[in-house]
Scaffold this active site. Structure first.
Site, PDB file in Angstrom:
ATOM      1  N   CYS A 133       0.835  -1.356   0.002  1.00  0.00           N
ATOM      2  CA  CYS A 133       0.011  -0.139   0.053  1.00  0.00           C
ATOM      3  C   CYS A 133       1.021   1.310  -0.154  1.00  0.00           C
ATOM      4  O   CYS A 133       1.620   1.525  -1.038  1.00  0.00           O
ATOM      5  CB  CYS A 133      -1.114  -0.243   1.299  1.00  0.00           C
ATOM      6  N   HIS A 155      -3.553  -5.562   0.891  1.00  0.00           N
ATOM      7  CA  HIS A 155      -2.644  -5.971   2.195  1.00  0.00           C
ATOM      8  C   HIS A 155      -2.913  -7.343   2.696  1.00  0.00           C
ATOM      9  O   HIS A 155      -3.687  -7.513   3.423  1.00  0.00           O
ATOM     10  CB  HIS A 155      -3.873  -5.052   3.265  1.00  0.00           C
TER      11      HIS A 155
END
EC number: 6.3.5.3
Lengths: 231, 81
Positions: free
Chosen positions: A86, A203
């Site tokens: 991310c 994630h």
């Protein structure tokens, strides 16, 4: 093998990432503060999600100049394993460790939801425990995840088998509807030329335990553990 | 001396924010605007005693290496004496 998790002012997935390594991988892990060039002899570097330096100027733009990133660049250039998740992916592109850029989501909204990813290559330190075409369910949570690169770079990524993951339907089809943020060619994660650096918007740190809804992300960390053990 | 630096997305890069503004303009009746590109504007106060040439060199480096991401953005600037 020892893992290091970078911590910038504004990182907020550093503890999640640390927890996966210490509680699930059962490997030694340490936090690495942004202000030091000392990587403490770690074998792998994890660049976690969050908002490093408040994402001021551009996501990852200030983090790129931090002392720890100078050390990470040298580490990666020497073949060291680096995973950026991310905001970590954004920092790695700004640092020049990965090509392209992550722009504002095409829909201009922050998106936080489960998505599906198709494994595009198993030839990497991060995907060796996966099979080609395997679909993973992993969440995203970002405002700037819209991957962009020029045509020449895209051709290079494709011809060198450096696209690790693409956004897909639960059945593994690459469609426009399955693309949450407008990323070029549904790209969710890419490798560097040396295949020792992976950046991805989804994630795996939030999907390494069944309790969290999916343990699919664990396969990425276990691939790294496996790669380090046999290196 | 001050430098005014304008950063915009390259014309080859889609600008969803600019498009959204343009759509809104059309909806409320501004028919004279054909397109909008959104960007960033920086004002740099330059150190005293810099020559114009040195100021330009400094501003260009700052714009190229920090204020823009050359993958997606470009810049223009002007120096105010």
């Amino acid at each position: 093998m020892k893992f290091g998790v970078l911590v910038f002012p504004g990182s907020n997935c550093d503890h999640d990432t640390y927890n996966v390594i210490s509680e699930i991988a059962h490997q030694p892990v340490t936090f690495l503060w942004h202000d030091s060039e000392d990587l403490q002899n770690v074998d792998a570097v994890l660049v976690p999600g969050g908002f490093a330096y408040g994402d001021y100027l551009r996501t990852g733009a200030i983090a790129r100049f931090s002392p720890v990133m100078q050390a990470v660049k040298r580490f990666a250039d020497a073949g060291g394993i680096v995973l950026g998740i991310c905001n970590g992916f954004q920092i790695l592109t700004e640092s020049g460790l990965l090509p392209g850029a992550l722009m504002r989501n095409a829909g201009l909204k922050y998106i936080c939801k489960q998505v599906h990813l198709r494994t595009e290559t198993t030839n990497s330190l991060f995907t060796n425990q996966l099979t080609k075409g395997e679909v993973l369910q992993i969440p995203i949570g970002h405002m700037e995840g819209n991957y962009y690169c020029d045509a020449e770079t895209l051709h290079q990524l494709e011809s060198e088998d450096r696209i690790a993951f693409r956004y897909c339907t639960p059945k593994g089809e690459i469609t426009r509807e399955a693309n949450p943020n407008g990323s070029l060619e549904n790209i969710a994660g890419i490798l560097n030329a040396g295949r020792n650096v992976l950046g991805m918007m989804p994630h795996p740190d939030r999907s390494s335990e069944k309790l969290l809804g999916s343990a699919d992300g664990w396969k990425i960390f276990s691939s790294m553990v496996n790669a380090l053990a046999t290196r | 001396m001050k430098a005014h630096v304008y950063v915009t997305l390259k014309t080859s890069v889609l600008d969803p924010q600019g498009q959204t503004i343009q759509n809104a303009l059309r909806k409320i009746g501004f028919t004279g605007v054909d397109g909008v590109r959104q960007g960033k504007y920086f004002v740099l106060s330059l150190a005293k005693g810099l020559t114009l040439e040195a100021a330009k060199a400094e501003v260009e480096r700052v714009a190229r290496e920090v204020l823009t991401n050359p993958v997606i953005e470009e810049y223009t600037y002007r120096i105010e004496e």
